[in-house]
Design an enzyme around this catalytic site. Sequence first.
Site, PDB file in Angstrom:
ATOM      1  N   LYS A 137       0.857  -1.187   0.000  1.00  0.00           N
ATOM      2  CA  LYS A 137       0.000   0.000   0.000  1.00  0.00           C
ATOM      3  C   LYS A 137       0.891   1.234   0.000  1.00  0.00           C
ATOM      4  O   LYS A 137       1.703   1.421   0.908  1.00  0.00           O
ATOM      5  CB  LYS A 137      -0.890  -0.007   1.242  1.00  0.00           C
ATOM      6  CG  LYS A 137      -1.822   1.193   1.342  1.00  0.00           C
ATOM      7  CD  LYS A 137      -2.706   1.060   2.578  1.00  0.00           C
ATOM      8  CE  LYS A 137      -3.646   2.253   2.734  1.00  0.00           C
ATOM      9  NZ  LYS A 137      -4.505   2.100   3.935  1.00  0.00           N
TER      10      LYS A 137
ATOM     11  N   ASP B  61     -16.719  -0.187   0.332  1.00  0.00           N
ATOM     12  CA  ASP B  61     -15.458  -0.616  -0.277  1.00  0.00           C
ATOM     13  C   ASP B  61     -14.395  -0.890   0.779  1.00  0.00           C
ATOM     14  O   ASP B  61     -13.289  -1.323   0.441  1.00  0.00           O
ATOM     15  CB  ASP B  61     -14.945   0.429  -1.274  1.00  0.00           C
ATOM     16  CG  ASP B  61     -14.725   1.797  -0.649  1.00  0.00           C
ATOM     17  OD1 ASP B  61     -15.712   2.395  -0.196  1.00  0.00           O
ATOM     18  OD2 ASP B  61     -13.573   2.268  -0.601  1.00  0.00           O
TER      19      ASP B  61
END
Length: 516
Positions: free
Chosen positions: A130, A269
């Site tokens: 990430k 999400d």
Amino acid sequence: MAFSQSDTVVHKQPAFAGAIDPNRPGAFSQLGTQFLTRQSAAPLPDPYVVAVSTDLAHELGLSAAALTDPAFADYFCGNLTRYLEHAALPFASVYSGHQFGVWAGQLGDGRALTLGETEHRGQRQEIQIKGGGRTPYSRMGDGRAVLRSSIREFLCSEAMHFLGVPTTRALCVIGSDAPVYRETVETAAVTTRVAPTFIRFGHFEHFYSTGQVEALRRLADHVIEHAFPFCRDAQDPYLALLAAVCERTAALIAHWQAVGFCHGVMNTDNMSIIGLTIDYGPFGFIDGFDANHICNHSDTSGRYAYQQQPHVGRWNLICLAQALVPLIGAHRGTAGDERAIADARDALQGYQAHFGPALETRFRAKLGLTTAEPDDAALINRLLTLMHANHADFTLTFRRMAGVCRHDASGDAPVRDLFVDRAAFDAWVADYRQRLKTEPADDATRRAAMNRVNPKYVLRNHLAEQAVRAANEKDFTEIARLLQVLSRPFDEQPEYEAYAALPPDWAASLSVSCSS
């Protein structure tokens, strides 16, 4: 930018990287180009190791030598991916979702890239970085993560794991002095996250919203095959999938509420299809209990306040149910009909049916109650109401409650001192003491059991902030020390008593937002 096959050259990978397969049979990456985009990570200059979870490294089969390999930082910030063949490049996946209750349309991995899958001792795990730079789903973002938020995600992922809460995990944080622009100029970092899958409710919403029913079916079949195999033999596997996700989500939220955790952005999400805590942006463990606590400074409406989170969980499941309706009823040959909608509604009832009992069971255990009595829920709610009114520290209240004795008030003082309204506490604890007298366990046995479920150490905001401030000065020892403490949250650890203390006054001014 993504490299084409003609642009790449094969470079010898470090030995540990060979176990991470971007094309493992049955992996998410095999679903096809409708689901993802392969690309390399953006190069990160002069990367260095900030933190490593040796516990997770061991679970992944990484040796001690691998963690000190000079290539470790390069690989896990994504730099070595540009030397891979095109077919072996990492990928960003597409999904859609509702953000703060509003349909946001197509989203996707805007700063995450999945390197591939690894398997150790029969456990398959996806490895994802990430902060690896822009992807086709970054929208207006730069695809980078900053050191501050990366440290917070690393520590909280591991802290939640050791608390027993289902969660994605974090292998390492790799830093760089490259500037990243948020509210101020910060430095870049990349977190390596690990989970059996990173599929979210939003993946299903994406293919439903775009009318790609066959892709939706392939996605659901993939999830059933790898995460819910017992659904395969159900009369309606897709309805069984929805019911199973409802149950896991209920168990997850009940568990994190029982340790005083707040997720700051429970968008669809950010909801894991397998019931993991995912996406540690703005989050917080409650200090002084406030049922209306909002841990995300960006959440101006309080949508994700502590007491709203169970309701939001159900709202998100309704969105998932809608996305699955085109598949429900396929065994009858009438997928998506009125009966399918009714069946989905019935399945959603499983969330409420599981959440209430799961939460009550956890709070009963926090109070050392091994038997169930009709008035337990009222006793628990009275305590929480009293804690709310007095802003009693959540973690310390339950930890110190273990000292209460069933026959006298000799052990009341440590927990009583957390309440301003002592008389109200005395009235409640008198009823609690009467309830304890109906329990079969003696005080010592009960105390030990309570200390196994009520943590002494959680990742309070000020502890994370102290680690971040030290790291900004290139001192990473506090991260390692804090990780060590949080890896044993239920143990006394007298040498780290300060980490269990009430937060200092300056902690009240700390806030986290979506940029965190």
